[in-house]
Enzyme design. Structure first.
Site, PDB file in Angstrom:
ATOM      1  N   LYS A 164      10.337 -13.883   8.457  1.00 54.98           N
ATOM      2  CA  LYS A 164       9.786 -14.642   9.650  1.00 54.98           C
ATOM      3  C   LYS A 164      10.367 -15.613   9.788  1.00 54.98           C
ATOM      4  CE  LYS A 164       6.263 -16.311  12.016  1.00 54.98           C
ATOM      5  NZ  LYS A 164       6.489 -14.524  13.727  1.00 54.98           N
ATOM      6  N   ASP A 203       1.420  -0.081   4.889  1.00 52.97           N
ATOM      7  CA  ASP A 203       0.201   0.397   5.735  1.00 52.97           C
ATOM      8  C   ASP A 203       0.563   0.998   7.056  1.00 52.97           C
ATOM      9  OD1 ASP A 203      -0.719   0.293   3.437  1.00 52.97           O
ATOM     10  OD2 ASP A 203      -3.023   0.045   4.405  1.00 52.97           O
ATOM     11  N   ASP A 223       3.746  -5.362   1.920  1.00 58.12           N
ATOM     12  CA  ASP A 223       1.934  -4.652   2.031  1.00 58.12           C
ATOM     13  C   ASP A 223       1.720  -3.709   3.022  1.00 58.12           C
ATOM     14  OD1 ASP A 223       0.240  -3.564   0.370  1.00 58.12           O
ATOM     15  OD2 ASP A 223      -0.943  -6.049   1.620  1.00 58.12           O
ATOM     16  N   ASP A 237       6.671  -9.789  13.117  1.00 56.58           N
ATOM     17  CA  ASP A 237       5.588  -9.445  14.186  1.00 56.58           C
ATOM     18  C   ASP A 237       5.973  -8.268  14.824  1.00 56.58           C
ATOM     19  OD1 ASP A 237       7.568 -11.740  14.606  1.00 56.58           O
ATOM     20  OD2 ASP A 237       6.057 -12.216  16.319  1.00 56.58           O
ATOM     21  N   TYR A 245       2.054 -13.291  -3.951  1.00 57.32           N
ATOM     22  CA  TYR A 245       1.233 -12.593  -4.321  1.00 57.32           C
ATOM     23  C   TYR A 245       0.865 -13.675  -5.985  1.00 57.32           C
ATOM     24  CZ  TYR A 245      -0.235  -8.685  -2.138  1.00 57.32           C
ATOM     25  OH  TYR A 245      -0.132  -7.221  -0.896  1.00 57.32           O
TER      26      TYR A 245
HETATM   27  C1  IPM Z   1      -0.863  -2.219  -2.375  1.00 59.18           C
HETATM   28  C2  IPM Z   1      -2.091  -2.155  -2.330  1.00 59.18           C
HETATM   29  C3  IPM Z   1      -1.947  -3.373  -3.956  1.00 59.18           C
HETATM   30  C4  IPM Z   1      -1.466  -4.480  -3.024  1.00 59.18           C
HETATM   31  C5  IPM Z   1      -3.564  -3.800  -3.936  1.00 59.18           C
HETATM   32  C6  IPM Z   1      -4.695  -2.890  -4.756  1.00 59.18           C
HETATM   33  C7  IPM Z   1      -2.783  -5.716  -4.908  1.00 59.18           C
HETATM   34  O1  IPM Z   1      -2.644  -2.579  -1.171  1.00 59.18           O
HETATM   35  O2  IPM Z   1      -0.249  -0.673  -3.467  1.00 59.18           O
HETATM   36  O3  IPM Z   1      -0.369  -1.757  -1.332  1.00 59.18           O
HETATM   37  O4  IPM Z   1      -1.221  -5.479  -2.472  1.00 59.18           O
HETATM   38  O5  IPM Z   1      -0.422  -4.623  -3.237  1.00 59.18           O
HETATM   39 MG    MG Z   2      -0.862  -2.161   0.514  1.00 56.77          MG
END
Ligand code: IPM
Ligand code: MG
Length: 353
Positions: free
Chosen positions: A188, A248, A244, A220, A142
């Protein structure tokens, strides 16, 4: 009476509605435990772009750094999607995290018993899941240099230094000591040099935590294992981009992304926010689920303010609202006895404190 200065960033979309409900619950807990919260609001994201032209005004950086902790809603929305990337709400968020020095992002994924049917996975696979994803937040691909784009190519750099890996590893091992004493470090290392350094460094730090069992997994495979057998995980330790994606994925185990809180901590201050976004499709209708934000307020009490009892009271009140069958729209298909809107859910949880 103890006093805390809390900075609030409501942000965009449903951010405004859900932060209001968390404040309601904080005030209820303050009354019960004799704690005074002094709030100050700051702008970030689209709201800040509209008011000042800048997704992260300096006033926000200074104000949040001076506060005891920050409660944050969500940012972004279609209105700002066509701006150049450095002017977008997301750029404000990344710059914010970096300015706050919040290198450790804690994202729990917990399955509430009442909601085992809300997940797309089978109840017998997810019942009892209690995972903490520890994501490095201000390094990796990032932020790595060089990065750029021209007509023929685009490039980013995944870089981690030993001190960056060491400090996030300590966070994961310390958390594991308070949990089930297992850390799975995800990388990885079969492909990336940066991951090999990650793995070597985590192994080195693990010798300081002999009681914690350390394992390693390629990212993975971890993505697969989270779906196949999520109960095998206690603490997942990983870098920025893998964290990230995996957080999710882990959030979906619980059935609704509207339930999960997060904490971003570092040396200077800490920021607490729901893991979901600003949900522009339902913004302004008062139907969002405020539980992730209320639960983030509980994490704030626990991790930044050392108010364990107040945090426990919030967690218990959320559980009670769940077990008594109060549901916002996202979960109204599961064991719902009374469908409520965002502000009613805040009232109910506050009344259970
Ligand atoms: C998160 C989001 C952010 C990230 C984005 C909105 C920049 O997806 O907080 O997980 O990638 O960190
Ligand atoms: Mg995110």
């Amino acid at each position: 009476m103890v006093n805390y200065n809390i900075s609030l960033i409501k942000g965009d979309g449903i951010g405004v509605e859900i932060v209001d409900e968390a404040v309601k619950v904080l005030d209820a807990v303050g009354k019960k435990f004799d704690i005074q919260f002094n709030y100050k609001e700051y702008l970030m994201g689209g709201a800040a772009i509209d008011a000042t032209g800048d997704p992260l005004p300096q006033e926000t950086v200074d104000g949040v750094l001076a506060s005891d902790a920050c409660l944050f809603g969500a940012i972004g929305g279609p209105k700002w999607d066509n701006l150049p990337r450095e002017k977008r709400p997301e750029s404000g968020l990344l710059k914010f995290r970096k300015s706050m020095g919040v290198f450790a992002n804690l994202r729990p994924a917990v399955v509430y018993d009442e909601l085992v049917d809300a997940s797309s996975l089978k109840p017998e696979v997810i019942r009892g899941v209690d995972i903490m994803v520890v994501r490095e937040l201000i390094g990796g691909i990032y932020f790595g240099e060089p990065k750029g784009k021209d007509e023929t190519k685009g490039w980013n750099t995944m870089v981690y230094t030993v001190p960056e890996i060491e400090r996030i590893a300590h966070v994961a091992f310390k958390l594991a000591m308070k949990r089930d004493k297992r850390v799975c470090s995800v990388d990885k290392a079969n492909v990336l040099d940066v991951s090999q350094l990650w793995r070597d460094t985590v192994i080195k730090i693990s010798s300081q935590y002999p009681e914690v069992e350390l394992s390693h997994m390629y990212v993975d495979n971890c993505a697969m294992q989270l779906i196949a057998n999520p109960r095998q995980f206690d603490v997942i330790l990983t870098g920025n981009i893998f964290g990230d994606i995996l957080s999710d994925e882990a959030s979906m185990l619980s059935g609704s992304i509207g339930l999960l809180p997060s904490a971003s901590t570092g040396e200077k201050t800490a920021v607490y926010e729901p893991i979901h976004g600003s949900a522009p499709d339902i913004a302004g209708q008062g139907i969002a689920n405020p539980i992730a934000t209320i639960s983030s307020a509980s994490m704030m009490l626990r991790y930044s303010l050392d108010e364990e009892k107040a945090a426990d009271a919030i967690d218990a009140a959320i559980k009670k609202a769940m077990s008594e069958g109060y549901r916002t729209g996202d979960l109204s298909a599961y064991d719902c006895k009374q469908k409520v809107n965002c502000s009613q859910m805040g009232d109910i949880i506050a009344s259970f404190i």
